[in-house]
Every structure is written in structure tokens, then in C-alpha cells.
Scaffold this active site. Structure first.
Site, PDB file in Angstrom:
ATOM      1  N   SER A 216     -62.024   4.827  20.425  1.00 16.22           N
ATOM      2  CA  SER A 216     -62.545   5.405  21.669  1.00 16.22           C
ATOM      3  C   SER A 216     -61.465   5.838  22.650  1.00 16.22           C
ATOM      4  O   SER A 216     -61.774   6.506  23.641  1.00 16.22           O
ATOM      5  CB  SER A 216     -63.470   4.393  22.357  1.00 16.22           C
ATOM      6  OG  SER A 216     -64.643   4.180  21.588  1.00 16.22           O
TER       7      SER A 216
ATOM      8  N   GLU B 206       0.789  -1.228   0.000  1.00 22.57           N
ATOM      9  CA  GLU B 206       0.000   0.000   0.000  1.00 22.57           C
ATOM     10  C   GLU B 206       0.826   1.285   0.000  1.00 22.57           C
ATOM     11  O   GLU B 206       0.388   2.296  -0.547  1.00 22.57           O
ATOM     12  CB  GLU B 206      -0.930   0.001   1.227  1.00 22.57           C
ATOM     13  CG  GLU B 206      -1.909  -1.155   1.287  1.00 22.57           C
ATOM     14  CD  GLU B 206      -2.918  -1.131   0.156  1.00 22.57           C
ATOM     15  OE1 GLU B 206      -3.323  -0.034  -0.267  1.00 22.57           O
ATOM     16  OE2 GLU B 206      -3.287  -2.222  -0.322  1.00 22.57           O
TER      17      GLU B 206
END
Length: 704
Positions: free
Chosen positions: A396, A119
Site C-alpha cells: 500500500s 631483490e
């Protein structure tokens, strides 16, 4: 054979003529440009502008990275975001781009050498960036090609830990500045360790330690040269080079990494050949503790951090935060256990669709959410949370908010007599019906509420005025759309619907002597990895919307729902609760059943709102029967499991039914108040023919 040369000769002659034609003009233009530049110093001006742009860009990115918490990056990478309960005890963790963090001395030299050779060979010599990489990205962007590649290990760390993965020139520049700052803040050993611990290796595994466990069954300190090269190979493309799915690709890439290590003088020719000849023996000993053990609660915490406090999801998941909440782990565990008990719920539909449900528990004093379950079946991360997101008609369960509480405020009392005759209301002849189709001429208010009678509720809303009912509902935190501002509001006619969270918040008013929390909340405090407090919500506030007397009178009536009314089958054994049931009917063509079923119940210590129903209701997906065999068993089980962990504070109120019995005759305690109310109503009725007609017309406007 001579046609082509002849053609080219002709083309050449044409170009030569064109050149000779424009040459004088070009010379004049060039002389003019030189004169203009000499007079106005254009080139110098352009250079100055360019330098100014460079200065502005450099200053912008310098300020950005200097104000970022780079110094806390390692700490945030080492720690996972933890969620704490109301007692400050750790309740779980949020896992995202996190593995088990290990320092560089716990990572094999083979891995270090393989990664650096592959890398970033100049890692220990460079200043955190690569001029070649930046140049390649710049040229690639100009040519509209892929601009990646060439980044140093430090740049990749900056990208993975601090930036997005989007390949743009601006992100590349930002990556450069962050890499420089990281190099200034950390040693090379720290940078390499952070990179290896924050890299993705496929199969949901982050970090070299967990990757070593996942693929080779050993710690990162013990991997062989061949295994180390394989791990380094996966960094390029974990999905393509992992040895589980693509062994041939993994070996091919491993061999290339070994060659690069030899070229970088990290291994000898013999070591390379020996490692290449070694087969890969896979073994999985990776185990990740499931810290997400309260999924719907944790989902809601993440959403609140993002939506209310402006944090980003990636920061919440990855920055090692400490999130303190109002969670009660006992409540939450008991609620989850209840919802996993399929026997408590109605049977699935014929096609296998399950009946959904949701429940939420709230502290009535603060509005703090103590437990929540947002559905049944497989949980989806930050998926649909029905406890906080559904909008369904409340039936209700809205009556205490829209009718009875404002009626008490208007001068009615718990035993005032209400009309229970089958009748029409308004100019459009709105005719509600009781569920049992039984009408009693007149009933006391507490009985109408306990038995959930529809006609008395609509009659009472008509008497106090729809506008008063609308204002009351909105005071409880529920918005009433203009189209819903009519007498059907008494029965839960809300086109936009409500969530269990909204209903729980509304009912905290009755459990807290008329005070409602300003907001319901999950989070009390958020602290970042460095100890900085990002959010402080410890000072929960409320405000009064009902007098203490009205609130207590409402509780007296709501106690009767479970002791002698529609909620008797949902009453938790051995406990006293108050609250209200609710349901919405399906069309007659479907059969006998309901669309939504609700129970909102409370004690002085806790408010729980529970809903069940199908996500999509149609002729094949509705709740057969009533709430007695639907939501009642669920609510009852939730309360029976949670209430033992509460303070078990007793109600100071007694039920309205008991008050009547104690007074010796029905309505005695509120008789004088009832007469006052009746006289006021008679006064309005005798106000004159014209006023009466206007009043009736006005009422008609609010018909269904």
C-alpha cells in the site's frame, strides 16, 4: 645386438635419399627467393615494418606513461582515500593496499641492505629496468612458461602500484616504461621507500612499518639484522615465509637472505653466522584504526564512484582520493545503532534465519542520501545492500503514487467520497478486499488513505484510468512493467518490485512541494591526491511533477496516516510525520502474516524509507502478524533517534482530519470540488450505450 644399428643405418639411408631428392628443388626455391628479394626488396620491407611496429609500440607506451600521474604516485601511496561528510568533516577512510607510510630514514639500514641484496643488487646503478629480466620474460612467454622474475625494485614498484599482477608480455613491456618514468621522476631513496611501503607482508599487512609491528612489535627503524632478513624473505611469498604460520620456512629463507647479504658485501661472515644463530621472537603490537565505521554508506559510495563516475575499484581504494559526500554522521550513527537493537525486530525463524531490514534517509530538497543501512548481521564488504539493491513489492505504500496523487491532479479532492463496496472490477472480475473485511459503502478519500483501505483505492484507480496511474508512478521514478499495468497496481502489484531508495526518492516529492530530485546520490565531489577535481556533483537538480497545491493536499492526507490511521503505532513520540505504510500478504496456506513490510515517512527536513522481511520468503520464513509489531517499532526508533538532529521544521499543512473538524462538517471544504468531479463522471456514464460498452471493455483489459 646388431638389430638396432642395422635399423639406424636404414633410417639414415632413407633420410639421405629424401635429402638428395629435395636438394635440387630447394636450390631452385632459394634462387627464386633471392631473385624476388632483389627485385622487390622484401627483407628491407620486413625490417621497415618491424621498425615501424617498434616505433608505434614505443610511442604508445611513452604517451601512456607520460599522461599517467606518476608525479603524484608518492602522494597517493602516502595517503589513504578519505571520506568526508556533508560538513566537510572526515568520516572515515578506505583501507586497501596501505600501511603507515615511513620515509627511508625511518627504515633500518638492515632492511634496506637485505632487500637490495635479495631483490635488485644493481638498484643504485640501474636505470630502473633489467635487460636480463626483460629477456627472460620474453623467452618464457615464447615457450609458454612463467614469465616473471628478474624485475628490478623499480619494476616491482610499478607493477604493485600501477599495474595488475597478471603475467603477460605486454604488461612486462608496460612495466618497463613505467619503471623508466619513475626513475626519471623520483630519487632512488624515494623509490625504495615507496616500494617498501607498498609491499605486502601477509596477514593483511601492507608496508614495512606495519610488518615490523605485526611480527616483531617494533618500528621499522629498530629491527635487528635477523629480523630484517626475515622481512625481506617474506617478499617472495608472504603466505609461505611468514614466521607465524611457517617458522621453519621463514628461518630457512632468512638464512638464504643473510648469505646473499654477505655475498653482496653488506655484512661480514661473522655477522651472518651470529644472525643465523639468533631465534625469532615474535610479538604483535600492530593496530589499524577501523576507518570503515559506516560500512553500508561507504559501500554505496564506492559503488557510486565506480558505476556512475567510471572509476576503478583499485583507484578508489588505493589512490588517496578525497571523497566528499552528503553523509550526516549523526543520522548514520543513530540508524546503525537502531539496527543493532535486536529487540526492535521480529523474532528469527525457527531455523535461526534472521529477519532482514534496510533503511535510507534522504534530503527531500536535493535527493542527497544522508544515511543508509543495508542489512542486519555481519557486514560483507561491498556485499548485498538491501537499501539500494532489493526489489520487493511495495504494497500500500504505492497508493499515494499510483492512485491518490493522480486523482487529485484529475480533479478529486481530499474529502471526495469513494466507493467502499465489495465489488468486481473489469471483465475478469477482479475483486479486492479490505484487510479488515469491513466495508463502509462510501468513505472520504483522506480516510481511505489513512486506514489503507483497498477497495476505495482500486475503485478510484478504475475511475481515473490505469494509464493515468501508470504515468504517475513512472513520474515518481518507478518503472511499471507492461504486465503490471492493471488495477492491481493500486495495491502495489509490481512484479519487478522497488527498493527503499526508490521509495524514499519518490516521497521527496511530497516533502518538497511537488519537486522530485533528478537522482539520489551519495557523492558530491571527488578530488585526487594532487588536488585535481575528478567529480563535481554539487549542483543537485530537481524537477516538478506535482503542483504545489496537490503536493500540499497529499501531505495533509499523509499526516493522517500517523495521527489517525495505519501508522499510529509507528509515530515517533513528540514529532509530527507524514507518510504511508505498506505490506504484502503471504498465501493463506502459510498462515496469518506478510512477506514485506514498509513505512515511508517524512518531515520537511528528511525522508526515511524502511523495509523489513526475509531475503527468501517461504512457508517457514515470513513475517507473522502485521506491521504494528513488525516494521513499526523499527521505523519509530529510527525516526526518534534521527529527528532530534534535524532542523525540526514544522509542516505548513494540517492533517485532513483536522481540516474537516475545523470546517465543522465532513467534506465541507471540498464539497463543490467533489460535485464537479461527480458531474464529470456522470457525463461519461451518459455518453451513450456504445461508448459505455467500449469504455467497460477497455477497463476490462486492465483487470488483474
Amino acid at each position: 645386438m646388431n638389430e638396432n644399428p642395422t635399423f639406424l643405418t636404414k633410417v639414415g639411408q632413407i633420410i639421405k635419399r629424401i635429402f638428395h631428392f629435395i636438394a635440387p628443388y630447394w636450390a631452385k626455391l632459394w634462387r627464386w627467393l633471392k631473385a624476388i628479394n632483389h627485385r622487390f626488396q622484401i627483407v628491407r620491407f620486413v625490417i621497415l615494418i618491424g621498425l615501424l611496429l617498434v616505433l608505434i609500440t614505443t610511442s604508445y607506451y611513452t604517451i601512456k606513461v607520460k599522461t599517467a600521474n606518476i608525479g603524484g604516485m608518492k602522494q597517493s601511496l602516502q595517503t589513504t582515500t578519505a571520506i568526508y561528510d556533508a560538513n566537510g568533516q572526515k568520516a572515515g577512510s578506505l583501507y586497501s593496499q596501505k600501511g603507515n607510510y615511513v620515509e627511508l630514514d625511518q627504515i633500518s639500514d638492515n632492511i634496506e641492505n637485505a632487500v637490495i641484496s635479495t631483490e635488485d643488487r644493481s638498484f643504485y646503478q640501474n636505470c630502473g629496468f633489467s635487460i636480463k629480466g626483460i629477456g627472460r620474460a620474453f623467452v618464457g612467454k615464447l615457450l609458454n612458461r612463467y614469465a616473471g622474475g628478474g624485475s628490478t625494485i623499480t619494476q616491482q614498484l610499478a607493477k604493485n602500484a600501477l599495474l595488475t599482477q597478471v603475467q603477460t608480455l605486454s604488461r612486462k613491456v608496460e612495466e618497463l616504461f613505467y619503471a623508466i618514468e619513475i626513475t626519471n621522476k623520483y630519487s632512488k631513496s624515494d623509490i625504495l621507500a615507496m616500494y617498501l611501503n607498498n609491499s605486502y607482508f601477509g596477514y593483511g599487512v601492507w608496508g614495512v612499518q606495519d610488518a615490523s609491528r605485526r611480527y616483531f612489535g617494533k618500528d621499522a627503524s629498530d629491527v635487528t639484522l635477523s629480523e630484517a632478513a626475515t622481512l625481506a624473505a617474506m617478499l617472495r611469498s608472504p603466505s609461505f615465509y611468514n614466521p607465524i604460520d611457517h617458522m621453519d620456512n621463514a628461518i630457512s629463507r632468512r638464512n638464504l637472505v643473510l648469505s646473499l647479504m654477505k655475498d653482496n658485501h653488506k655484512i661480514t661472515e661473522g655477522q651472518m653466522k651470529q644472525a643465523r644463530a639468533t631465534s625469532l621472537a615474535l610479538k604483535d603490537t600492530y593496530y589499524q584504526e577501523d576507518g570503515y565505521k559506516f560500512p553500508y554508506y561507504f559501500d554505496a559510495v564506492i559503488s557510486e564512484a565506480i558505476d556512475r563516475y567510471g572509476l576503478k575499484e583499485e583507484d578508489v581504494m588505493n589512490r588517496g582520493l578525497k571523497i566528499y559526500t552528503s553523509l550526516d554522521q549523526n543520522y548514520q550513527q543513530q540508524m546503525q545503532t537502531t539496527f543493532k537493537n535486536d529487540t526492535l525486530f521480529p523474532k528469527n525463524a525457527a531455523d535461526g534465519t534472521i529477519v532482514q531490514g534496510a533503511s535510507v534517509a534522504v534530503d527531500p530538497k536535493t535527493g542527497a542520501v544522508q544515511a543508509v543501512v543495508g542489512g542486519r548481521g555481519e557486514h560483507v564488504f561491498r556485499g548485498y545492500n538491501r537499501a539500494t539493491q532489493i526489489k520487493r513489492q511495495p504494497g500500500s505504500s504505492i497508493k499515494p503514487l499510483a492512485v491518490y496523487a493522480p486523482a487529485l491532479q484529475a480533479g478529486y479532492h481530499y474529502d471526495s467520497l469513494l466507493s467502499d463496496k465489495l465489488q468486481d472490477f473489469g471483465s475478469n472480475k477482479y475483486r479486492p478486499e479490505n484487510v479488515d473485511n469491513v466495508y463502509r459503502n462510501e468513505v472520504p478519500m483522506y480516510d481511505a488513505l489513512a486506514q489503507s483501505m483497498n477497495v476505495p483505492a482500486v475503485w478510484l484507480l478504475d475511475k481515473i484510468g490505469v494509464s493515468r496511474g501508470v504515468k504517475s508512478v513512472e513520474n515518481f521514478g518507478v518503472t511499471v512493467h507492461k504486465n503490471d499495468q492493471n488495477l492491481a497496481l493500486a495495491l502495489g502489484g509490481l512484479s519487478t518490485g522497488v527498493s527503499p531508495m526508490q521509495m524514499a526518492k519518490a516521497y521527496t516529492t511530497f516533502a518538497n512541494d511537488g519537486n522530485i530530485a533528478n537522482q539520489t546520490s551519495f557523492i558530491t565531489k571527488i578530488v585526487d591526491a594532487s588536488g585535481k577535481v575528478l567529480v563535481n556533483n554539487t549542483a543537485n537538480k530537481n524537477h516538478r511533477i506535482l503542483s504545489e497545491k496537490v503536493s500540499q493536499e497529499m501531505t495533509s492526507m499523509l499526516l493522517g496516516v500517523f495521527s489517525a490511521g495505519s501508522g499510529m503505532s509507528a509515530k515517533p513520540y513528540g514529532y509530527t510525520v507524514a507518510g504511508k505504510t505498506g505490506s504484502t500478504e503471504v498465501p493463506d496456506s502459510y498462515g496469518y502474516g506478510t512477506k514485506d513490510q514498509w513505512i515511508v515517512g517524512y518531515t520537511p527536513d528528511i525522508v526515511v524509507a524502511t523495509w523489513i522481511g526475509f531475503d527468501k520468503t517461504n512457508q517457514n520464513h515470513f513475517l507473522v502478524g502485521t506491521s504494528a509489531n513488525g516494521v513499526a517499532p523499527v521505523f519509530k526508533a529510527v525516526m526518534e533517534n534521527i529527528l532530534p538532529y534535524t532542523a525540526r521544521t514544522d509542516f505548513s499543512e494540517t492533517s485532513a482530519q483536522q481540516m474537516v473538524q475545523q470546517n465543522g462538517q465532513e467534506g465541507h471544504s471540498g464539497r463543490w470540488f467533489g460535485h464537479v468531479s461527480e458531474n464529470i463522471q456522470n457525463g461519461f456514464e451518459e455518453a451513450g450505450k456504445t461508448l459505455g460498452e467500449w469504455y467497460n471493455d477497455a477497463k476490462g483489459l486492465f483487470g488483474q
